[in-house]
Design a protein around this motif. Structure first.
Motif, mmCIF file in Angstrom:
data_model
loop_
_atom_site.group_PDB
_atom_site.id
_atom_site.type_symbol
_atom_site.label_atom_id
_atom_site.label_comp_id
_atom_site.label_asym_id
_atom_site.label_seq_id
_atom_site.Cartn_x
_atom_site.Cartn_y
_atom_site.Cartn_z
ATOM 1 N N ALA A 1 -11.539 -0.434 2.465
ATOM 2 C CA ALA A 1 -10.685 -1.059 1.454
ATOM 3 C C ALA A 1 -9.285 -0.759 1.650
ATOM 4 N N LEU A 2 -8.319 -1.645 1.068
ATOM 5 C CA LEU A 2 -6.911 -1.414 0.872
ATOM 6 C C LEU A 2 -6.290 -2.281 -0.223
ATOM 7 N N GLY A 3 -5.200 -1.836 -0.809
ATOM 8 C CA GLY A 3 -4.651 -2.579 -1.791
ATOM 9 C C GLY A 3 -3.450 -1.908 -2.539
ATOM 10 N N ALA A 4 -3.454 -1.872 -3.912
ATOM 11 C CA ALA A 4 -2.483 -1.108 -4.573
ATOM 12 C C ALA A 4 -3.062 -0.886 -5.665
ATOM 13 N N GLU B 1 0.653 2.210 -3.279
ATOM 14 C CA GLU B 1 -0.289 1.609 -2.200
ATOM 15 C C GLU B 1 -1.470 2.215 -2.042
ATOM 16 N N VAL B 2 -2.614 1.553 -1.717
ATOM 17 C CA VAL B 2 -3.816 2.231 -1.289
ATOM 18 C C VAL B 2 -3.878 2.042 0.173
ATOM 19 N N ALA B 3 -3.378 2.961 1.197
ATOM 20 C CA ALA B 3 -2.984 2.600 2.687
ATOM 21 C C ALA B 3 -4.392 2.671 3.302
ATOM 22 N N VAL C 1 -6.694 -0.628 -10.691
ATOM 23 C CA VAL C 1 -6.312 -1.635 -9.673
ATOM 24 C C VAL C 1 -5.107 -2.380 -9.986
ATOM 25 N N TRP C 2 -4.387 -2.625 -8.927
ATOM 26 C CA TRP C 2 -3.217 -3.478 -9.074
ATOM 27 C C TRP C 2 -3.868 -4.907 -8.241
#
Lengths: 139, 139, 139
Positions: free
Chosen positions: A42-45, A71-73, A111-112
């Motif tokens: 997964a990825l995101g922020a 950030e979720v790198a 979660v963003w």
């Protein structure tokens, strides 16, 4: 080493809901599709996060609180059964406005935005207490 | 949470070309194999990089320039359609000669060497403006 | 860019043995299942680690010794043939008790606990010397 061949029954992509908990969302996806074993990336922020670090001498987790948007790198993990409940073992690499990376076992995070790819395996993975590491491990 | 079952039509491994742009190479692979939805993981090294950090208050990306050779310790992302063009949403963890990690949304980076694994999904993923985050999200 | 469609013959999950070497365990899994090409992602923790950073001017690897327990927040890599032996090209992001991340090419690390997902491809990947980067690359 212990290993097992797995058969994938289904594959999913998911968008995690802004404001929800990152790991709970992954467990909710697993519950929704009735997965008792799965692998995901997964990825995101996130808006904040609590990482855990496992002290290998004390055999205890210690929290690391990150009270800022990140950030979720990278996010890699798996779903298994722990005491009959679905558990998303989730490791993540987070980063701040300067690009500095923080990482570890992700306990919770708001979660963003989150994008997940999950493969569901046919046979359940079940965690059991391991005496050497005092962790709950599968296989 | 929004989610969708996906069907993989094809899987690929690719070696990115030295001197090319990391993200453009992934988009070129997607174009070459006519992928309108895909998931990838990758590793390698780059000669420089521009990461982006999303400011969740201002709802704007800010660049972080890294003007030195770095390892690509992790790269996770997906391909979707954004305004009818293929877009490789790419997050990466980079590292310097001391092993210090920098991470975030990878906008551009000059490939030194890159190894990619990509799964192509049958049904397109299309990004649309999300009012809450002011990001273009799919599903 | 060079790329190839791949066919997955089998998928595996594995638990790495406490006290063994992280990369050797992945190569042992590949040998056990007779994989000559594979892709993997993993997570866990190690008791110590040696990362390598590739100096793109000198075209040489330099070691970074990390002599303490660390989480494995991300691990991405692939198995190929290098001089007829199985080689697990392994990149990892590690983290310390403060959540600080260290990352790079993982040469060796003593497993505390490790969870791996591996896909095995039908056709071998073979590394050969690349004159531009002085690395052994496949495709």
């Amino acid at each position: 080493m212990n290993y097992r061949a797995v058969e994938t029954t289904d594959e999913y992509v998911a968008r995690l809901e802004t404001g929800a908990d990152w790991r709970a969302e992954i467990e909710a996806l697993a519950a929704e599709v009735e997965a008792e074993a799965a692998w995901f990336t997964a990825l995101g922020a996130v808006q904040d996060a609590e990482l855990w670090f496992y002290d290998q001498d004390a055999c205890e987790y210690y929290p690391i609180d990150l009270a800022e948007p990140l950030e979720v790198a990278s996010c890699v993990g798996n779903v298994s059964l722990l005491d009959d409940d679905r558990f998303a073992h989730t490791h993540a690499v987070l980063s701040d406005p300067d690009g500095i990376a923080y990482a570890g076992h992700l306990n919770e995070a708001t979660v963003w935005a989150g994008e997940v790819y999950m493969r569901v395996f046919e046979e359940p993975l079940e965690r059991a207490y391991d005496e050497t590491t005092e962790l709950d491990l599968w296989l």
